[in-house]
Design a protein around this motif. Structure first.
Motif, PDB file in Angstrom:
ATOM      1  N   ALA A   1       0.856  -1.186   0.000  1.00 14.58           N
ATOM      2  CA  ALA A   1       0.000   0.000   0.000  1.00 14.58           C
ATOM      3  C   ALA A   1       0.891   1.234   0.000  1.00 14.58           C
ATOM      4  CB  ALA A   1      -0.915   0.000   1.225  1.00 14.58           C
ATOM      5  N   ALA A   2       0.361   2.322  -0.528  1.00 14.17           N
ATOM      6  CA  ALA A   2       1.069   3.608  -0.537  1.00 14.17           C
ATOM      7  C   ALA A   2       0.418   4.517   0.496  1.00 14.17           C
ATOM      8  CB  ALA A   2       0.983   4.247  -1.915  1.00 14.17           C
ATOM      9  N   THR A   3       1.129   5.563   0.886  1.00 16.96           N
ATOM     10  CA  THR A   3       0.608   6.542   1.824  1.00 16.96           C
ATOM     11  C   THR A   3       0.517   7.901   1.140  1.00 16.96           C
ATOM     12  OG1 THR A   3       0.878   7.513   4.032  1.00 16.96           O
ATOM     13  CG2 THR A   3       2.886   7.048   2.804  1.00 16.96           C
ATOM     14  N   LEU A   4      -0.394   8.731   1.606  1.00 17.33           N
ATOM     15  CA  LEU A   4      -0.564  10.076   1.061  1.00 17.33           C
ATOM     16  C   LEU A   4       0.370  11.027   1.788  1.00 17.33           C
ATOM     17  CD1 LEU A   4      -2.172  11.991  -0.837  1.00 17.33           C
ATOM     18  CD2 LEU A   4      -3.753  12.331   1.079  1.00 17.33           C
ATOM     19  N   ALA A   5       1.267  11.663   1.051  1.00 15.52           N
ATOM     20  CA  ALA A   5       2.226  12.604   1.648  1.00 15.52           C
ATOM     21  C   ALA A   5       1.479  13.749   2.320  1.00 15.52           C
ATOM     22  CB  ALA A   5       3.165  13.150   0.573  1.00 15.52           C
ATOM     23  N   GLY A   6       1.694  13.915   3.609  1.00 19.29           N
ATOM     24  CA  GLY A   6       1.073  15.006   4.351  1.00 19.29           C
ATOM     25  C   GLY A   6      -0.357  14.767   4.775  1.00 19.29           C
ATOM     26  N   GLY A   7      -0.928  13.643   4.398  1.00 19.30           N
ATOM     27  CA  GLY A   7      -2.269  13.275   4.834  1.00 19.30           C
ATOM     28  C   GLY A   7      -3.365  14.215   4.374  1.00 19.30           C
ATOM     29  N   THR A   8      -4.497  14.152   5.073  1.00 22.19           N
ATOM     30  CA  THR A   8      -5.638  14.983   4.695  1.00 22.19           C
ATOM     31  C   THR A   8      -5.348  16.461   4.911  1.00 22.19           C
ATOM     32  OG1 THR A   8      -6.640  14.654   6.871  1.00 22.19           O
ATOM     33  CG2 THR A   8      -7.381  13.198   5.101  1.00 22.19           C
ATOM     34  N   GLY A   9      -4.408  16.767   5.812  1.00 19.67           N
ATOM     35  CA  GLY A   9      -4.019  18.170   5.997  1.00 19.67           C
ATOM     36  C   GLY A   9      -3.416  18.746   4.733  1.00 19.67           C
ATOM     37  N   ALA A  10      -2.513  17.994   4.103  1.00 24.14           N
ATOM     38  CA  ALA A  10      -1.904  18.441   2.848  1.00 24.14           C
ATOM     39  C   ALA A  10      -2.928  18.434   1.722  1.00 24.14           C
ATOM     40  CB  ALA A  10      -0.714  17.543   2.497  1.00 24.14           C
ATOM     41  N   TRP A  11      -3.829  17.465   1.737  1.00 24.87           N
ATOM     42  CA  TRP A  11      -4.878  17.380   0.726  1.00 24.87           C
ATOM     43  C   TRP A  11      -5.719  18.660   0.751  1.00 24.87           C
ATOM     44  CZ3 TRP A  11      -6.149  13.832  -3.023  1.00 24.87           C
ATOM     45  CH2 TRP A  11      -7.431  13.880  -3.567  1.00 24.87           C
ATOM     46  N   ALA A  12      -6.176  19.047   1.931  1.00 20.33           N
ATOM     47  CA  ALA A  12      -6.997  20.256   2.058  1.00 20.33           C
ATOM     48  C   ALA A  12      -6.183  21.511   1.738  1.00 20.33           C
ATOM     49  CB  ALA A  12      -7.584  20.339   3.460  1.00 20.33           C
ATOM     50  N   ALA A  13      -4.929  21.549   2.190  1.00 19.94           N
ATOM     51  CA  ALA A  13      -4.073  22.712   1.927  1.00 19.94           C
ATOM     52  C   ALA A  13      -3.816  22.872   0.431  1.00 19.94           C
ATOM     53  CB  ALA A  13      -2.749  22.566   2.671  1.00 19.94           C
ATOM     54  N   GLY A  14      -3.859  21.776  -0.313  1.00 17.59           N
ATOM     55  CA  GLY A  14      -3.679  21.820  -1.758  1.00 17.59           C
ATOM     56  C   GLY A  14      -4.940  22.239  -2.499  1.00 17.59           C
ATOM     57  N   GLY A  15      -5.992  22.554  -1.755  1.00 15.80           N
ATOM     58  CA  GLY A  15      -7.230  23.006  -2.366  1.00 15.80           C
ATOM     59  C   GLY A  15      -8.146  21.895  -2.837  1.00 15.80           C
ATOM     60  N   HIS A  16      -7.874  20.670  -2.403  1.00 19.29           N
ATOM     61  CA  HIS A  16      -8.695  19.530  -2.816  1.00 19.29           C
ATOM     62  C   HIS A  16      -9.858  19.354  -1.846  1.00 19.29           C
ATOM     63  CE1 HIS A  16      -5.522  18.815  -5.625  1.00 19.29           C
ATOM     64  NE2 HIS A  16      -4.660  18.456  -4.691  1.00 19.29           N
ATOM     65  N   GLU A  17     -10.941  18.833  -2.364  1.00 17.50           N
ATOM     66  CA  GLU A  17     -12.176  18.679  -1.604  1.00 17.50           C
ATOM     67  C   GLU A  17     -12.075  17.586  -0.538  1.00 17.50           C
ATOM     68  OE1 GLU A  17     -16.769  17.238  -2.479  1.00 17.50           O
ATOM     69  OE2 GLU A  17     -15.235  16.963  -4.005  1.00 17.50           O
ATOM     70  N   LEU A  18     -12.608  17.894   0.629  1.00 19.82           N
ATOM     71  CA  LEU A  18     -12.801  16.884   1.674  1.00 19.82           C
ATOM     72  C   LEU A  18     -14.296  16.611   1.757  1.00 19.82           C
ATOM     73  CD1 LEU A  18     -10.392  18.062   4.526  1.00 19.82           C
ATOM     74  CD2 LEU A  18     -10.147  16.056   3.064  1.00 19.82           C
TER      75      LEU A  18
END
Length: 192
Positions: free
Chosen positions: A86-103
């Motif tokens: 399995a792979a992991t998401l760099a920076g987690g959901t915090g980085a996801w949201a900071a990148g402007g992606h939808e939660l």
């Protein structure tokens, strides 16, 4: 053991429909906002879900996420020990949201808490420090140790990229989802 593969937020977003996304945060954290299509299998339930995760990994790539990437990295290592890649998401959901992606925040899994876990931790830590200082000035100087203990906990949290206070707050009734959804997540993994 080598570190698990890591996907950046833009890479993961571009491939989101190809990935089986497993969110290993607590149900309360998950309900406060998660990647679209992510299934919530808390880290402490991961072993129970191994057969279903193995099945999903045989059909395609598994991406494990958490708030910052620390728990998901631990989950990937645990899965690797069981022969599941399995792979992991760099920076987690915090980085996801900071990148402007939808939660995504589904109403069916909503918690009774109106604040994110991070906001609850900041409020609780700040309150404990303030109470320790005020009681230390007005009642007895020993109460200042409360402030020192919270400060030490925050430093430890930063150094280890973990948060014991979030774990404790996640166990409070207002941070628990109205219904458990582990069985639903396992059924979704079986059907992939």
């Amino acid at each position: 053991m080598t570190a698990p593969a890591t996907l950046g937020t833009d890479q993961a977003r571009a491939r989101l429909d190809e990935l089986t996304v497993i969110d290993v945060r607590t149900p309360g954290e998950y309900a406060s906002g998660h990647l679209p299509g992510a299934l919530n299998i808390p880290l402490d339930q991961l072993r129970r879900a191994l057969p279903e995760i193995r099945h999903a990994a045989e059909r395609g790539e598994v991406l494990v996420v958490c708030a910052s990437g620390a728990r998901s990295e631990n989950a990937c290592k645990l899965l690797a020990e069981q022969g599941v890649t399995a792979a992991t998401l760099a920076g987690g959901t915090g980085a996801w949201a900071a990148g402007g992606h939808e939660l995504h925040q589904p109403a069916a899994c909503d918690t009774r808490a109106g604040w994110s876990m991070e906001r609850q931790v900041r409020f609780t830590a700040g309150t404990l420090v303030l109470v320790g200082l005020v009681l230390g000035l007005l009642v007895h100087p020993a109460f200042q140790f409360l402030s020192a203990a919270v400060a030490g906990g925050l430093v430890f949290s930063a150094l280890t990229n973990t948060c014991g206070m979030a774990v404790l707050l996640g166990k409070l009734p207002h941070n628990r989802p109205r219904r458990a959804d582990l069985d639903t997540a396992l059924a979704a993994l079986r059907s992939r």
